[in-house]
Design a protein around this motif. Structure first.
Motif, mmCIF file in Angstrom:
data_model
loop_
_atom_site.group_PDB
_atom_site.id
_atom_site.type_symbol
_atom_site.label_atom_id
_atom_site.label_comp_id
_atom_site.label_asym_id
_atom_site.label_seq_id
_atom_site.Cartn_x
_atom_site.Cartn_y
_atom_site.Cartn_z
ATOM 1 N N MET A 1 0.849 -1.199 0.000
ATOM 2 C CA MET A 1 0.000 0.000 0.000
ATOM 3 C C MET A 1 0.877 1.238 0.000
ATOM 4 N N THR A 2 0.614 2.159 -0.904
ATOM 5 C CA THR A 2 1.392 3.388 -1.004
ATOM 6 C C THR A 2 0.801 4.470 -0.116
ATOM 7 N N PHE A 3 1.571 5.553 0.062
ATOM 8 C CA PHE A 3 1.079 6.685 0.851
ATOM 9 C C PHE A 3 -0.182 7.270 0.218
ATOM 10 N N GLN A 4 -0.196 7.324 -1.129
ATOM 11 C CA GLN A 4 -1.366 7.860 -1.821
ATOM 12 C C GLN A 4 -2.601 6.984 -1.583
ATOM 13 N N ASP A 5 -2.390 5.651 -1.532
ATOM 14 C CA ASP A 5 -3.510 4.750 -1.260
ATOM 15 C C ASP A 5 -4.101 5.038 0.107
ATOM 16 N N VAL A 6 -3.213 5.231 1.088
ATOM 17 C CA VAL A 6 -3.690 5.449 2.452
ATOM 18 C C VAL A 6 -4.424 6.775 2.560
ATOM 19 N N ARG A 7 -3.947 7.794 1.843
ATOM 20 C CA ARG A 7 -4.577 9.117 1.924
ATOM 21 C C ARG A 7 -6.025 9.074 1.459
ATOM 22 N N ARG A 8 -6.344 8.137 0.567
ATOM 23 C CA ARG A 8 -7.703 8.058 0.058
ATOM 24 C C ARG A 8 -8.671 7.463 1.080
ATOM 25 N N ASN A 9 -8.123 6.770 2.072
ATOM 26 C CA ASN A 9 -8.986 6.173 3.089
ATOM 27 C C ASN A 9 -9.580 7.253 3.978
ATOM 28 N N ARG A 10 -10.842 7.149 4.278
ATOM 29 C CA ARG A 10 -11.518 8.146 5.121
ATOM 30 C C ARG A 10 -10.894 8.216 6.507
ATOM 31 N N GLY A 11 -10.360 7.074 6.987
ATOM 32 C CA GLY A 11 -9.809 7.053 8.339
ATOM 33 C C GLY A 11 -8.321 7.385 8.394
ATOM 34 N N PHE A 12 -7.787 8.014 7.355
ATOM 35 C CA PHE A 12 -6.350 8.286 7.323
ATOM 36 C C PHE A 12 -5.931 9.198 8.472
ATOM 37 N N ASN A 13 -4.834 8.813 9.122
ATOM 38 C CA ASN A 13 -4.252 9.597 10.200
ATOM 39 C C ASN A 13 -2.745 9.539 10.031
ATOM 40 N N ASN A 16 -0.736 7.714 12.835
ATOM 41 C CA ASN A 16 -0.903 6.265 12.783
ATOM 42 C C ASN A 16 -0.164 5.658 11.601
ATOM 43 N N TYR A 17 -0.170 6.368 10.471
ATOM 44 C CA TYR A 17 0.521 5.886 9.277
ATOM 45 C C TYR A 17 2.017 5.745 9.539
ATOM 46 N N LEU A 18 2.602 6.712 10.242
ATOM 47 C CA LEU A 18 4.023 6.661 10.551
ATOM 48 C C LEU A 18 4.322 5.699 11.695
ATOM 49 N N LEU A 19 3.397 5.569 12.623
ATOM 50 C CA LEU A 19 3.601 4.718 13.789
ATOM 51 C C LEU A 19 3.483 3.239 13.448
ATOM 52 N N PHE A 20 2.612 2.930 12.488
ATOM 53 C CA PHE A 20 2.383 1.537 12.094
ATOM 54 C C PHE A 20 2.589 1.395 10.587
ATOM 55 N N PRO A 21 3.850 1.303 10.127
ATOM 56 C CA PRO A 21 4.132 1.274 8.696
ATOM 57 C C PRO A 21 3.739 -0.019 7.981
ATOM 58 N N ARG A 22 3.397 -1.039 8.715
ATOM 59 C CA ARG A 22 2.901 -2.303 8.172
ATOM 60 C C ARG A 22 3.809 -2.878 7.080
ATOM 61 N N VAL A 176 8.159 12.119 19.408
ATOM 62 C CA VAL A 176 8.073 13.196 18.415
ATOM 63 C C VAL A 176 8.780 14.444 18.930
ATOM 64 N N ARG A 177 8.651 14.723 20.223
ATOM 65 C CA ARG A 177 9.282 15.912 20.798
ATOM 66 C C ARG A 177 10.806 15.850 20.664
ATOM 67 N N ASP A 178 11.377 14.662 20.819
ATOM 68 C CA ASP A 178 12.824 14.523 20.684
ATOM 69 C C ASP A 178 13.295 14.833 19.275
ATOM 70 N N HIS A 179 12.417 14.646 18.281
ATOM 71 C CA HIS A 179 12.804 14.871 16.890
ATOM 72 C C HIS A 179 12.332 16.222 16.344
ATOM 73 N N LEU A 180 11.155 16.671 16.788
ATOM 74 C CA LEU A 180 10.558 17.865 16.196
ATOM 75 C C LEU A 180 10.270 18.980 17.196
ATOM 76 N N GLY A 181 10.668 18.788 18.440
ATOM 77 C CA GLY A 181 10.492 19.847 19.422
ATOM 78 C C GLY A 181 9.032 20.138 19.730
ATOM 79 N N ARG A 182 8.673 21.415 19.760
ATOM 80 C CA ARG A 182 7.339 21.835 20.195
ATOM 81 C C ARG A 182 6.233 21.429 19.233
ATOM 82 N N LEU A 183 6.571 20.995 18.034
ATOM 83 C CA LEU A 183 5.548 20.497 17.122
ATOM 84 C C LEU A 183 4.831 19.283 17.700
#
Length: 240
Positions: A1-13, A16-22, A176-183
């Motif tokens: 499954m590509t990133f574009q495939d996942v984006r089409r899903n209504r439940g895309f997050n 979660n996509y980055l946390l569970f790359p499957r 995420v804070r360790d990598h991206l700070g306040r984001l």
């Protein structure tokens, strides 16, 4: 499954996509020895034939074993990729091992997120205690990477013998804070391990390599310091 495939899903997050790359499925129904791959119905009712409610698991037994280990794998593994590690646990420690698959991983239907992964971990625990009749004090839960989240969730709820955490994290937000700070403040919290570790009653072993570039080993050290139970921290210098 590509990133574009996942984006089409209504439940895309995105988180979660980055946390569970499957990863690509590494096994089939006949990959393992007979009786090693089992399917747990979501209701634990053997008459429940709905395939969407069934969760594949690896079940490895050792004659005269006292302890049952429940293994919750990393987000880069599925049952096929963690089989050799689970088999090593069985032989090295002479224990029974149950490894639970995550939704969307391997042959397991569904989509992985915090709730669904914890639900599958809970199902594995219920199978061990309700069907196999193993008491909580004879259960050791092992979590690796993202699997340390559901592992600590179980340990915070039940009087387990112990929990082993391999490369754990304080929470997804803190990673995420360790990598991206306040984001990190812009994302919802997931797997608040720093809170759950304070509620465990069994022994705790944390193994965290000092070369881990995803989750700094200091997060494992902070979890160790937050735990008030019998505990041990191992931080190998050459382990990533």
């Amino acid at each position: 499954m590509t990133f574009q495939d996942v984006r089409r899903n209504r439940g895309f997050n995105l988180v979660n996509y980055l946390l569970f790359p499957r990863p690509e499925c590494s096994y089939k129904a006949d990959t393992f020895a007979p009786d090693e791959l089992i399917w747990l119905p979501g209701s634990l009712d053997p008459e429940d034939s709905n395939p969407r409610r069934n969760v594949p698991c690896i079940f490895l037994t050792f004659n005269s074993a006292r302890f049952m280990m429940l293994y919750l794998h990393s987000n880069a593994e599925d049952l096929g990729r963690c089989y050799s590690f689970c088999n090593m646990l069985r032989l090295q420690f002479q224990v029974n091992v149950l490894a639970v698959e995550y939704p969307g991983y391997g042959l397991c239907p569904g989509q992985a997120d915090e709730d669904s992964v914890i639900a599958n971990a809970q199902l594995g625990y219920r199978f061990i205690t309700q069907v196999l009749r193993v008491p909580p004090e004879d259960i050791i839960v092992i979590g690796r990477s993202v699997g340390t989240g559901p592992a600590l969730c179980l340990a915070a709820q039940y009087p387990l013998y112990g929990v082993i955490l391999i490369c754990p994290f304080l929470s997804v937000r803190e990673v995420v804070r360790d990598h991206l700070g306040r984001l990190a403040d812009l994302i919802g919290e997931r797997f608040p391990n720093k809170d759950w570790v304070k509620r465990i009653s069994g022994a705790l072993l944390i193994v965290h390599g000092q070369k881990d570039v995803i989750v700094p080993w200091q997060q494992g050290d902070a979890l160790y310091e937050a735990c008030s139970c019998r505990k041990r921290l191992v931080t190998p210098e050459d382990m990533d």
